[in-house]
Design an enzyme around this catalytic site. Structure first.
Site, short mmCIF file in Angstrom:
data_model
loop_
_atom_site.label_atom_id
_atom_site.label_comp_id
_atom_site.label_asym_id
_atom_site.label_seq_id
_atom_site.Cartn_x
_atom_site.Cartn_y
_atom_site.Cartn_z
CE LYS A 25 -2.66 1.14 3.71
NZ LYS A 25 -2.07 2.44 4.11
CD GLU A 38 -6.43 7.36 8.06
OE1 GLU A 38 -5.66 6.66 7.36
OE2 GLU A 38 -6.18 7.68 9.23
O1 KIV Z 1 -1.03 2.19 8.70
C1 KIV Z 1 -2.23 1.91 8.81
O2 KIV Z 1 -2.71 1.31 9.81
C2 KIV Z 1 -3.12 2.30 7.72
C3 KIV Z 1 -4.59 2.06 7.90
C4 KIV Z 1 -5.15 3.00 8.89
C5 KIV Z 1 -5.33 2.12 6.62
O3 KIV Z 1 -2.66 2.80 6.74
NA NA Z 2 -0.50 3.42 6.89
#
Ligand code: KIV
Ligand code: NA
Length: 266
Positions: free
Chosen positions: A114, A183
């Site tokens: 991600k 978010e």
């Molecule tokens: O780092 C994380 O926990 C995240 C989530 C809040 C989506 O990116």
């Molecule tokens: Na994150």
């Protein structure tokens, strides 16, 4: 039994099935969530503040992400493991992003990565996807930009910001992302983004209209010290439970009632 794949998540959106995602930073916690049937676990850089004791996500390094991600992979059998690319590990160039995503796949064994940003991360996303790295995008409140935001304000409020967020979501999808985290955005905007994309949206503080929902595990289980955001629902009180266990152990040791006969070799 095989692991969940990004194709399974695409089918879930087609069937209108919602799914949960939780963060995990270590093997035993990840094993609990895997056995509970959570299909996607995120080794989030929220580990910075929730696991490693930093102020925020900014200091988290690639070496830390690789170590935690490898532990989460080893602790699980079924979940798709997604690892965050930490701050500074993908912004320099698409080549830098690919180098670090490959580390997370080869050294830790994750199934996807991600990264934060839509348009600003589109070139990196494209290169990763071409190389065979599934990419989850993260829009709205992107915590790696805490210093630019001056805190953690709700994003996408007002017509211009809403329009930009929708454009970022479409750009992430065009670049090949398999899902988009939203978010801290207004629920109405999240519904609009969710309807505009064929890939799933994963909400956190984005209302019930997303395709999936994610929470930071220490928040939802009551392990986070201090205050948690408005969007968190606390499903357990592990701080109290662990504190009670530690105090009971301490009292037994001081009082001489532990170890008892059944804990003792002769
Ligand atoms: O780092 C994380 O926990 C995240 C989530 C809040 C989506 O990116
Ligand atoms: Na994150």
């Amino acid at each position: 039994s095989r692991r969940v794949t990004v194709r399974d998540l695409a089918s879930a959106k087609q069937r209108g099935e919602r799914w949960p995602m939780l963060t995990a930073y270590d093997a035993p916690t990840a094993a609990v969530f895997d056995e509970a049937g959570i299909p996607v676990l995120l080794v989030g850089d929220s580990a910075g503040n929730c696991h490693l004791g930093y102020e925020n996500t900014v200091p988290v390094t690639m070496d830390e992400m690789v170590m935690m991600s490898a532990a989460v992979v080893r602790g699980t059998k079924r979940a798709l493991i997604v690892a965050d690319l930490p701050f500074g590990s993908y912004q320099e160039s698409p080549a830098q992003a690919l180098h670090n995503a490959v580390r997370l796949m080869k050294e830790a064994g994750v199934g996807a990565v991600k990264l934060e940003g839509g348009e600003r991360s589109a070139a990196a996303t494209e290169l990763l996807v071409q190389a065979g790295v599934p990419v989850m995008a993260h829009l709205g409140l992107t915590p790696q930009s805490v210093h630019a935001f001056g805190g953690y304000p709700v994003q996408g409020r007002g017509d211009e910001a809403a329009h930009q967020l929708l454009a970022d979501a479409k750009t992430a999808q065009s670049a090949g992302a398999f899902a988009v985290v939203l978010e801290a955005v207004p629920a109405e905007l999240a519904v609009q983004v969710t309807a505009s994309l064929h890939i799933p949206t994963v909400g956190i503080g984005a209302g019930v209209g997303c395709d999936a929902q994610v929470l930071v595990w220490t928040d939802m289980a009551g392990m986070t010290g201090g205050r948690v955001p408005k969007f968190v629902k606390q499903y357990a009180d592990l701080r109290a439970t662990l504190g009670d266990a530690a105090r009971a152990f301490s009292a037994d040791v001081i009082g001489g009632s532990f170890p008892a006969a059944e804990h003792t070799f002769h």
